[in-house]
Scaffold this motif. Structure first.
Motif, mmCIF file in Angstrom:
data_model
loop_
_atom_site.group_PDB
_atom_site.id
_atom_site.type_symbol
_atom_site.label_atom_id
_atom_site.label_comp_id
_atom_site.label_asym_id
_atom_site.label_seq_id
_atom_site.Cartn_x
_atom_site.Cartn_y
_atom_site.Cartn_z
ATOM 1 N N ASP A 9 7.705 -5.819 -4.057
ATOM 2 C CA ASP A 9 6.923 -6.497 -5.097
ATOM 3 C C ASP A 9 5.733 -7.256 -4.502
ATOM 4 O O ASP A 9 4.687 -7.363 -5.129
ATOM 5 N N LYS A 42 -1.202 -3.388 4.296
ATOM 6 C CA LYS A 42 -1.129 -2.198 3.453
ATOM 7 C C LYS A 42 -1.704 -0.941 4.098
ATOM 8 O O LYS A 42 -1.566 0.143 3.555
ATOM 9 N N LYS A 50 2.600 -5.245 -4.249
ATOM 10 C CA LYS A 50 1.991 -4.839 -5.521
ATOM 11 C C LYS A 50 1.017 -5.875 -6.041
ATOM 12 O O LYS A 50 0.179 -5.591 -6.875
ATOM 13 N N GLU A 51 1.159 -7.101 -5.572
ATOM 14 C CA GLU A 51 0.336 -8.203 -6.109
ATOM 15 C C GLU A 51 -1.085 -8.127 -5.632
ATOM 16 O O GLU A 51 -1.413 -7.576 -4.634
ATOM 17 N N LYS A 59 2.763 0.665 5.179
ATOM 18 C CA LYS A 59 2.975 -0.621 4.514
ATOM 19 C C LYS A 59 3.962 -1.418 5.364
ATOM 20 O O LYS A 59 4.952 -0.883 5.855
#
Length: 117
Positions: free
Chosen positions: A113, A30, A116-117, A17
């Motif tokens: 964060d 990712k 994660k979206e 990541k």
């Protein structure tokens, strides 16, 4: 923070990541060899990032101690925070992904964060 780039990366044999924040934009990768997704950061989130960043002592970044050592036996991916400001690079020693040193925890969690979206 216009001359500042913040990069959080985490990797292990089977995990990758990378999150790069610069000039109110974020780039997230990712997987190794995967396309990078770039997006704009809204003002509220940008203010949170700049506030968390302002509380970090860049000179002490390399000496921060990791709170856990799971990465030593493949129990966690190796996390790393790298900040380039005005042409100078500051970098942490490796730490367990998900368990950053408390001094940078808020900033790292804000960056994570985005992935994660």
């Amino acid at each position: 923070m216009t001359a500042t780039q913040i990069e959080y990366s985490a990797h292990s044999r089977g995990y990758f990541k990378s999150i790069v924040v610069e000039n109110k934009s974020v780039s997230v990768t990712k997987e190794r060899n995967a396309a990078t997704v770039k997006s704009t950061i809204d003002d509220a989130k940008w203010n949170e990032i700049t506030t968390a960043f302002s509380k970090i002592n860049l000179e002490s970044l390399s000496s921060l101690k990791a709170p856990t050592d799971k990465r030593a036996y493949d129990g966690a991916a190796i996390g790393n925070l790298k900040i380039t400001k005005d042409g100078k690079t500051y970098e942490t020693a490796g730490f367990d992904n998900g368990f950053p040193p408390k001094e940078i925890e808020k900033l790292v969690n804000l960056l994570v964060d985005f992935a994660k979206e």
